[in-house]
Design a protein around this motif. Structure first.
Motif, PDB file in Angstrom:
ATOM      1  N   LEU A   1      -0.595   3.712   7.630  1.00  0.00           N
ATOM      2  CA  LEU A   1       0.007   4.708   8.521  1.00  0.00           C
ATOM      3  C   LEU A   1       1.531   4.687   8.407  1.00  0.00           C
ATOM      4  CD1 LEU A   1      -2.266   4.323  11.680  1.00  0.00           C
ATOM      5  CD2 LEU A   1      -2.234   6.216  10.037  1.00  0.00           C
ATOM      6  N   ARG A   2       2.108   3.496   8.250  1.00  0.00           N
ATOM      7  CA  ARG A   2       3.563   3.411   8.056  1.00  0.00           C
ATOM      8  C   ARG A   2       3.961   4.055   6.729  1.00  0.00           C
ATOM      9  NH1 ARG A   2       5.093  -1.541   7.176  1.00  0.00           N
ATOM     10  NH2 ARG A   2       3.142  -2.666   7.554  1.00  0.00           N
TER      11      ARG A   2
ATOM     12  N   CYS B   1       4.528   0.467   1.484  1.00  0.00           N
ATOM     13  CA  CYS B   1       4.862  -0.482   2.543  1.00  0.00           C
ATOM     14  C   CYS B   1       4.099  -1.779   2.335  1.00  0.00           C
ATOM     15  CB  CYS B   1       4.514   0.092   3.921  1.00  0.00           C
ATOM     16  SG  CYS B   1       5.637   1.398   4.470  1.00  0.00           S
ATOM     17  N   PRO B   2       4.738  -2.911   2.625  1.00  0.00           N
ATOM     18  CA  PRO B   2       4.037  -4.190   2.489  1.00  0.00           C
ATOM     19  C   PRO B   2       2.931  -4.314   3.530  1.00  0.00           C
ATOM     20  CG  PRO B   2       6.150  -4.500   3.562  1.00  0.00           C
ATOM     21  CD  PRO B   2       6.126  -3.071   3.106  1.00  0.00           C
TER      22      PRO B   2
ATOM     23  N   ILE C   1       0.838  -1.188   0.000  1.00  0.00           N
ATOM     24  CA  ILE C   1       0.000   0.000   0.000  1.00  0.00           C
ATOM     25  C   ILE C   1       0.876   1.241   0.000  1.00  0.00           C
ATOM     26  CG2 ILE C   1      -0.169   0.135   2.524  1.00  0.00           C
ATOM     27  CD1 ILE C   1      -3.126   0.908   2.165  1.00  0.00           C
ATOM     28  N   GLN C   2       0.442   2.249  -0.746  1.00  0.00           N
ATOM     29  CA  GLN C   2       1.098   3.554  -0.727  1.00  0.00           C
ATOM     30  C   GLN C   2       0.058   4.574  -0.308  1.00  0.00           C
ATOM     31  OE1 GLN C   2       3.363   4.511  -4.167  1.00  0.00           O
ATOM     32  NE2 GLN C   2       3.992   6.526  -3.435  1.00  0.00           N
ATOM     33  N   ALA C   3       0.337   5.313   0.750  1.00  0.00           N
ATOM     34  CA  ALA C   3      -0.650   6.230   1.322  1.00  0.00           C
ATOM     35  C   ALA C   3      -0.012   7.568   1.664  1.00  0.00           C
ATOM     36  CB  ALA C   3      -1.278   5.626   2.584  1.00  0.00           C
ATOM     37  N   ALA C   4      -0.824   8.609   1.596  1.00  0.00           N
ATOM     38  CA  ALA C   4      -0.389   9.951   1.987  1.00  0.00           C
ATOM     39  C   ALA C   4      -1.593  10.697   2.533  1.00  0.00           C
ATOM     40  CB  ALA C   4       0.199  10.707   0.805  1.00  0.00           C
TER      41      ALA C   4
END
Length: 336
Positions: free
Chosen positions: A311-312, A320-321, A189-192
Motif C-alpha cells: 500500500l505504501r 518500498c522495503p 515490493i513494488q506495487a501499483a
C-alpha cells in the motif's frame, strides 16, 4: 461455545454453514447494519437468534465466548480490538488489519488478555495449493514465481467503497500463499493499482513485484473485473527453480518436470474439502484446546507487513522495503 457473527454479507454464508454444523458451536447473534442481510442469513440456516444492527450491542450478549469478525477490512482492527477488550476470542476474516501498526497492536492486546486471535487463510491452506508448494519446495531455490488472480464479483459489497480493493482485499490471499511457498525473508515490493470505473466501482487491476533475500522473485497480477478476463478464484500459478518448472491451474491440475524436458508431468489433484471449511474447523479446534499455529495472528503479521509495504508502494509510486520493526519481531519471537 457461543459466538456472535459480525457482518452478514456474501462471505458470511461460508462461515455460518460450517459453524452451524459444528456441535461445539452455538451461534448466539447476527449483527449487520443491513437488516435484510441478517434476516436472509438467519432464514437460510434456520437460526432463531437476535439480529442486531450494531456489533457493539452483540458484545453485551450474556454467555458470549467469541466473535466472528466479517466486517469490511477497514473495520477489522477496531472491531477485533473491542471484542478482545470485552474478553472474547476473535476469529477474523483477512486481513488482520490494514496497517502493520494496527496488526501488531492487536497481537499484543490478544496476548495481554489471554484470548485467541485467529485469522482466515483459506487460500494458503488449500490442499491443492499446498501440493503445488511441496513440488516447488522439493527443488532448490531461488525461485521465480508468478500468479494471476482475476475475479468477477456479482455482489461486490463493501469493495465499491475501497480505495485500493485489489491490494487490500484480493492480494492478501497471495501474500499468505507466497509466504508458504518462499521461506526466505521479503526484501522489498513494488506495487501499483489502477481503477477501472468503466467496468464497475470496485473494478481495478493491480501488479506487484516482490523480491526476497535469497534471490527469489514473485510477480503478481490481480484484478476485480466485470467479466471476460478471469481466472479461477485461487489464481493460476507458475514457478521455476534451478532444476524444475511447475504450474498449478488454480483447480485440479498440477504440472512439473525438469527444465528442458519436452513435456511435463500432468497430475490430477485429489478432491479435498474447501479451504474455508478446513480453516474454520481448525479455528474451532483451537478454541477447544487444539493447536494450529499458522492461524494465530502472530504468524499472520508477515502477510500484513507485505500488505503494508504494498500500500505504501502504490501510494508513493516507488519500491518500498518490507519492514520488520521491533514490535513485529518481538511478537514473532514470542509466538509459541
Amino acid at each position: 461455545m457461543k459466538v456472535a457473527v459480525f457482518g452478514c454479507g456474501l462471505i458470511a454464508s461460508r462461515w455460518v454453514r460450517t459453524l452451524a454444523d459444528d456441535p461445539r458451536i452455538t451461534i448466539g447473534a447476527l449483527a449487520d447494519p443491513d437488516t435484510e442481510a441478517a434476516e436472509r442469513l438467519a432464514r437460510r440456516y434456520q437460526l432463531t437468534v437476535p439480529r442486531l444492527t450494531g456489533w457493539q450491542q452483540a458484545l453485551e450478549i450474556a454467555g458470549l465466548d467469541a466473535v466472528v469478525n466479517l466486517t469490511p477490512p477497514a473495520r477489522h482492527a477496531c472491531v477485533s480490538a473491542a471484542a478482545l477488550d470485552a474478553g472474547l476470542h476473535v476469529l477474523t476474516e483477512k486481513p488482520l488489519a490494514i496497517s502493520l501498526r494496527e496488526a501488531t497492536e492487536l497481537v499484543h492486546q490478544a496476548r495481554a488478555v489471554g484470548r485467541h486471535l485467529l485469522v482466515m487463510q483459506n487460500r494458503a491452506m488449500d490442499p491443492r495449493f499446498l501440493a503445488f508448494r511441496d513440488v516447488v519446495r522439493a527443488s532448490p531455490g531461488p525461485w521465480a514465481v508468478t500468479a494471476d488472480t482475476l475475479v468477477t464479483l456479482h455482489r461486490p459489497g463493501f469493495r465499491t467503497r475501497m480505495r485500493r480493493p485489489v491490494l487490500t482485499d484480493l492480494a492478501v490471499h497471495a501474500f499468505d500463499q507466497i509466504r508458504q511457498l518462499i521461506p526466505a525473508a521479503a526484501l522489498d515490493i513494488q506495487a501499483a493499482e489502477v481503477p477501472l470505473p468503466h467496468q464497475g466501482a470496485h473494478c481495478a487491476l493491480a501488479t506487484l513485484l516482490l523480491r526476497f533475500t535469497d534471490g527469489s522473485v514473485f510477480s503478481y497480477r490481480g484484478g476485480y473485473t466485470s467479466g471476460g478476463l478471469h481466472t479461477p478464484a485461487s489464481g493460476r500459478w507458475g514457478a521455476v527453480g534451478k532444476d524444475l518448472a511447475s504450474t498449478w491451474d488454480g483447480e485440479d491440475q498440477l504440472t512439473h518436470g525438469a527444465i528442458g524436458e519436452p513435456s511435463a508431468n500432468l497430475e490430477p489433484l485429489p478432491e479435498a474439502p474447501a479451504g474455508y471449511q478446513l480453516v474454520i474447523e481448525a479455528m474451532v479446534d483451537v478454541l477447544h484446546g487444539g493447536s494450529s499455529l499458522e492461524l494465530a495472528a502472530e504468524q499472520n503479521l508477515g502477510s500484513i507487513a507485505l500488505l503494508d509495504a504494498a500500500l505504501r508502494s502504490a501510494a508513493l509510486a516507488r519500491p518500498c522495503p518490507v519492514d520488520l520493526p521491533d514490535p513485529l519481531q518481538e511478537a514473532l519471537d514470542a509466538a509459541p
